[in-house]
Design a protein around this motif. Structure first.
Motif, short mmCIF file in Angstrom:
data_model
loop_
_atom_site.label_atom_id
_atom_site.label_comp_id
_atom_site.label_asym_id
_atom_site.label_seq_id
_atom_site.Cartn_x
_atom_site.Cartn_y
_atom_site.Cartn_z
N PHE A 297 26.54 49.30 42.27
CA PHE A 297 27.36 49.54 43.45
C PHE A 297 27.37 47.86 43.91
O PHE A 297 28.92 47.39 44.12
CB PHE A 297 26.67 50.09 44.55
CG PHE A 297 27.30 50.27 45.98
CD1 PHE A 297 28.04 51.19 46.21
CD2 PHE A 297 26.94 49.14 46.72
CE1 PHE A 297 28.64 51.32 47.43
CE2 PHE A 297 27.38 49.32 48.08
CZ PHE A 297 28.43 50.34 48.45
N LEU A 298 26.78 47.28 44.06
CA LEU A 298 26.94 45.47 44.47
C LEU A 298 27.60 44.95 43.67
O LEU A 298 28.47 44.19 43.77
CB LEU A 298 25.43 44.91 44.80
CG LEU A 298 25.52 43.52 45.15
CD1 LEU A 298 26.29 43.54 46.44
CD2 LEU A 298 23.80 43.18 45.06
N VAL A 299 27.45 44.94 42.18
CA VAL A 299 28.02 44.02 41.23
C VAL A 299 29.43 44.55 41.15
O VAL A 299 30.46 43.51 40.99
CB VAL A 299 27.54 44.34 39.83
CG1 VAL A 299 28.11 43.57 38.68
CG2 VAL A 299 25.87 43.75 39.87
N THR A 300 29.93 45.73 41.32
CA THR A 300 31.25 46.15 41.22
C THR A 300 31.92 45.65 42.61
O THR A 300 32.95 45.08 42.43
CB THR A 300 31.22 47.78 41.43
OG1 THR A 300 30.62 48.23 40.07
CG2 THR A 300 32.84 48.23 41.33
N GLY A 301 31.40 45.68 43.76
CA GLY A 301 31.98 45.24 44.74
C GLY A 301 32.06 43.73 44.77
O GLY A 301 33.23 43.17 45.25
N VAL A 302 31.03 42.92 44.11
CA VAL A 302 31.39 41.59 44.30
C VAL A 302 32.34 40.97 43.26
O VAL A 302 33.20 40.27 43.56
CB VAL A 302 29.82 41.02 43.74
CG1 VAL A 302 30.17 39.42 43.44
CG2 VAL A 302 28.74 40.87 44.71
N PHE A 303 32.45 41.73 42.21
CA PHE A 303 33.40 41.36 41.16
C PHE A 303 34.90 41.70 41.60
O PHE A 303 35.87 41.09 41.51
CB PHE A 303 33.30 42.32 39.71
CG PHE A 303 32.08 41.53 38.88
CD1 PHE A 303 31.23 40.64 39.43
CD2 PHE A 303 31.89 42.23 37.66
CE1 PHE A 303 30.27 40.16 38.45
CE2 PHE A 303 30.76 41.64 37.01
CZ PHE A 303 30.16 40.72 37.48
N ILE A 304 35.10 42.87 42.27
CA ILE A 304 36.42 43.25 42.65
C ILE A 304 36.77 42.58 44.07
O ILE A 304 38.02 41.88 43.99
CB ILE A 304 36.40 44.64 43.20
CG1 ILE A 304 36.15 45.65 41.89
CG2 ILE A 304 37.84 45.16 43.46
CD1 ILE A 304 37.04 45.27 40.60
N TRP A 305 35.96 41.97 44.74
CA TRP A 305 35.90 41.21 46.09
C TRP A 305 36.44 39.65 45.41
O TRP A 305 37.48 39.20 46.13
CB TRP A 305 34.98 41.13 47.04
CG TRP A 305 35.06 40.06 47.93
CD1 TRP A 305 34.60 38.73 48.02
CD2 TRP A 305 36.22 39.95 48.98
NE1 TRP A 305 34.90 37.97 48.91
CE2 TRP A 305 36.06 38.77 49.74
CE3 TRP A 305 37.01 40.76 49.57
CZ2 TRP A 305 36.68 38.20 50.65
CZ3 TRP A 305 37.75 40.41 50.59
CH2 TRP A 305 37.60 39.21 51.05
N THR A 306 35.77 39.28 44.48
CA THR A 306 35.86 37.85 44.07
C THR A 306 37.48 37.92 43.41
O THR A 306 38.20 36.71 43.58
CB THR A 306 34.69 37.65 42.91
OG1 THR A 306 33.78 37.66 43.39
CG2 THR A 306 35.17 36.24 42.35
N PHE B 137 36.81 39.39 31.89
CA PHE B 137 35.40 39.05 31.56
C PHE B 137 34.33 39.51 32.13
O PHE B 137 33.36 39.91 31.59
CB PHE B 137 35.46 37.22 31.38
CG PHE B 137 36.25 36.84 30.53
CD1 PHE B 137 35.59 36.28 28.94
CD2 PHE B 137 37.43 36.11 30.84
CE1 PHE B 137 36.46 35.74 28.06
CE2 PHE B 137 38.20 35.51 29.96
CZ PHE B 137 37.64 35.49 28.58
N SER B 138 34.56 39.59 33.41
CA SER B 138 33.43 40.15 34.33
C SER B 138 33.49 41.66 34.14
O SER B 138 32.45 42.19 34.27
CB SER B 138 33.87 39.83 35.86
OG SER B 138 33.90 38.41 35.90
N MET B 139 34.55 42.32 33.82
CA MET B 139 34.26 43.74 33.72
C MET B 139 33.76 44.10 32.48
O MET B 139 32.85 45.19 32.38
CB MET B 139 35.66 44.29 33.75
CG MET B 139 36.57 44.21 34.94
SD MET B 139 35.86 44.98 36.33
CE MET B 139 36.17 46.80 35.81
N ALA B 140 33.86 43.05 31.37
CA ALA B 140 32.82 43.30 30.11
C ALA B 140 31.54 43.46 30.49
O ALA B 140 30.50 44.25 30.02
CB ALA B 140 33.10 42.61 29.18
N ALA B 141 30.93 42.39 31.27
CA ALA B 141 29.69 42.18 31.87
C ALA B 141 29.20 43.32 32.65
O ALA B 141 28.05 43.90 32.55
CB ALA B 141 29.44 40.85 32.69
#
Length: 310
Positions: free
Chosen positions: A109-118, A162-166
């Motif tokens: 939940f957190l990592v998805t939010g951080v990546f999309i917000w970034t 790249f972030s989505m792969a991680a």
């Protein structure tokens, strides 16, 4: 005895009559001349922008490659940077402030939010400096200036890949299964990219006229992040705090950054259910994308002839 000579009055050579403004316009049109740097019509501007699509793609790729060229780890930082941000937010908000309570699969939940917000944050910051930070290019070459903010948004989209792969690896490690709903990430990202590009073009025009706005934007974006549910669940907050003013809930839920973050969570995380989304969420996401994308493009185009001058 002095002699007085009568000097004839001076004669002036006849001068050509200065043509009137209408005559000048007709003369220029007859010889195919146009005002230097004049703003093209909107359809012509779109055609010129489409003709530069290869430049936009190549420019964004070159900027992405050069971004970490001086770092020893190179392109690894494209993934490490958002991951480290997510780790910091987990420590502060998830552990210390206990925002993870009541939120299933909090790490995904957190990592998805951080990546999309970034993605949104970086696009807007880069767009703010798109003109003011590239004056040499703007003044040296003739091209549709909207190419710059769009190329910067495309650069951030490439970095997000790249972030989505991680992120996919993190989801699998924390037990989130691969599902057909993951395909919903594609239209969600298309809508978010359109929104980001529109806001970036708005900020590019503002930043071209007032470069100091670039110093203010990090504070504005940080405040926006805190109210967008990046580190906490908007639905969980609203269900636990009935005493909030009536306008807080709709404002938080209709926030475009929160909309795109929650759409991605819904697509990727099976524990994030449709009931946690605001009603008509896809319609709202499309509306924000069209409003920002079309409105931002027209707003930027209207000042096309002013960029790089003064």
């Amino acid at each position: 005895m002095s002699q007085v000579l009568d000097t004839p009055p001076p004669t002036t050579a006849p001068t050509a009559a200065v043509p009137a403004d209408d005559d000048r316009v007709a003369l220029a049109a007859r010889h195919g001349l146009a005002v230097s740097g004049a703003r093209p019509t909107l359809p012509q501007y779109v055609r010129e922008l489409w003709a530069r699509r290869h430049f936009i793609a190549a420019f964004s790729t070159a900027k992405l490659t050069a971004q970490y060229s001086q770092a020893k780890l190179g392109q690894v930082w494209q993934v490490m940077t958002p991951l480290l941000n997510a780790a910091v937010y987990y420590l502060i908000f998830g552990v210390l402030l206990q925002t993870k309570k009541g939120v299933p699969d909090y790490v995904p939940f957190l990592v998805t939010g951080v990546f999309i917000w970034t993605f949104t944050q970086s696009s807007i910051l880069a767009g703010t400096r798109a003109i003011s930070g590239n004056l040499g290019l703007v003044r040296a070459l003739h091209f549709p200036r909207a190419s710059l903010p769009i190329s910067f948004c495309l650069q951030q989209l490439q970095q997000l890949m790249f972030s989505m792969a991680a992120l996919a690896v993190i989801l699998l490690v924390f037990g989130v299964p691969v599902a057909a709903s993951w395909l919903l990430a594609i239209p969600a990202l298309v809508l978010q990219f359109t929104f980001n590009a529109g806001v970036s073009m708005i900020m590019a025009r503002v930043g071209a006229k007032t470069p100091d706005i670039a110093q203010l934007m990090p504070f504005v974006l940080r405040t926006w992040m805190y109210v967008s549910g990046v580190m906490w669940s908007i639905d969980h907050l609203l269900s636990r705090h009935d005493g909030l003013p009536s306008w807080v809930g709709p404002v938080l839920q209709l926030n475009p950054a929160a909309i795109y973050i929650d759409l991605m969570r819904f697509a990727l995380i099976d524990s994030f259910q449709a009931g946690q989304l605001p009603p008509h969420v896809w319609l709202i996401a499309t509306g924000w994308a069209l409003l920002a994308g079309v409105g931002g493009f027209i707003y930027f185009w209207k000042a096309e002839e002013t960029y790089g001058r003064g």
